[in-house]
Design a protein around this motif. Structure first.
Motif, mmCIF file in Angstrom:
data_model
loop_
_atom_site.group_PDB
_atom_site.id
_atom_site.type_symbol
_atom_site.label_atom_id
_atom_site.label_comp_id
_atom_site.label_asym_id
_atom_site.label_seq_id
_atom_site.Cartn_x
_atom_site.Cartn_y
_atom_site.Cartn_z
ATOM 1 N N GLN A 1 0.829 -1.207 0.000
ATOM 2 C CA GLN A 1 0.000 0.000 0.000
ATOM 3 C C GLN A 1 0.862 1.256 0.000
ATOM 4 O O GLN A 1 0.550 2.233 -0.684
ATOM 5 N N VAL A 2 1.939 1.236 0.767
ATOM 6 C CA VAL A 2 2.851 2.384 0.778
ATOM 7 C C VAL A 2 3.452 2.576 -0.612
ATOM 8 O O VAL A 2 3.517 3.702 -1.126
ATOM 9 N N ARG A 3 3.862 1.493 -1.223
ATOM 10 C CA ARG A 3 4.454 1.589 -2.560
ATOM 11 C C ARG A 3 3.431 2.069 -3.581
ATOM 12 O O ARG A 3 3.759 2.841 -4.494
ATOM 13 N N HIS A 4 2.183 1.627 -3.444
ATOM 14 C CA HIS A 4 1.136 2.052 -4.365
ATOM 15 C C HIS A 4 0.893 3.562 -4.241
ATOM 16 O O HIS A 4 0.806 4.264 -5.253
ATOM 17 N N VAL A 5 0.799 4.058 -3.009
ATOM 18 C CA VAL A 5 0.594 5.500 -2.801
ATOM 19 C C VAL A 5 1.802 6.279 -3.314
ATOM 20 O O VAL A 5 1.654 7.331 -3.940
ATOM 21 N N LEU B 1 10.865 5.962 -3.244
ATOM 22 C CA LEU B 1 11.222 5.786 -1.841
ATOM 23 C C LEU B 1 12.253 4.685 -1.698
ATOM 24 O O LEU B 1 12.151 3.633 -2.328
ATOM 25 N N ALA B 2 13.215 4.928 -0.836
ATOM 26 C CA ALA B 2 14.183 3.890 -0.476
ATOM 27 C C ALA B 2 13.492 2.926 0.485
ATOM 28 O O ALA B 2 12.504 3.288 1.124
ATOM 29 N N PRO B 3 13.986 1.696 0.599
ATOM 30 C CA PRO B 3 13.342 0.723 1.497
ATOM 31 C C PRO B 3 13.203 1.233 2.928
ATOM 32 O O PRO B 3 12.169 0.982 3.572
ATOM 33 N N ASP B 4 14.197 1.949 3.444
ATOM 34 C CA ASP B 4 14.072 2.450 4.821
ATOM 35 C C ASP B 4 13.004 3.531 4.920
ATOM 36 O O ASP B 4 12.318 3.650 5.940
ATOM 37 N N GLU B 5 12.814 4.307 3.858
ATOM 38 C CA GLU B 5 11.755 5.318 3.854
ATOM 39 C C GLU B 5 10.378 4.653 3.820
ATOM 40 O O GLU B 5 9.436 5.119 4.470
ATOM 41 N N GLU B 6 10.262 3.576 3.055
ATOM 42 C CA GLU B 6 8.978 2.846 3.012
ATOM 43 C C GLU B 6 8.609 2.338 4.401
ATOM 44 O O GLU B 6 7.459 2.465 4.829
#
Length: 98
Positions: free
Chosen positions: A10-14, A22-27
């Motif tokens: 969901q974070v990646r979709h938004v 976004l970097a993985p740590d930001e996600e």
């Protein structure tokens, strides 16, 4: 900490919709922040609002206004005092369009 309410998908979709990379740590950080926000909303939903009138404004409504009056008077001579060039009460500038 309980189960996460927001998935990484969901974070990646938004992020995709917002055109964010976004970097993985930001996600992970954003997912955690959104979980905290949703937990807080759940807490607010537990409050009883029976008998409380709906409102859109908590403080004093409106913006203070002043009278619509001219407070600065044109002073062309003072304005042009430091102009490098002037002509008939206007700034004179080099011609830039042929």
């Amino acid at each position: 900490m309980g189960r996460s309410k927001i998935t990484l998908e969901q974070v990646r979709h938004v992020a995709l919709l917002a055109r964010l990379s976004l970097a993985p740590d930001e996600e992970d950080r954003i997912r955690a922040n959104m979980d905290e926000i949703l937990d807080y909303i759940d807490k607010l939903n537990e409050l009883s609002t029976d008998g409380i009138e709906p409102t859109a404004q908590v403080g004093d409504a409106g913006t203070p206004t002043r009278a619509d009056a001219v407070t600065n008077h044109p002073a062309a001579d003072a304005m042009l005092a430091n102009a490098p060039a002037r002509e008939r009460g206007f700034f004179k500038v080099p011609k830039i369009i042929d």
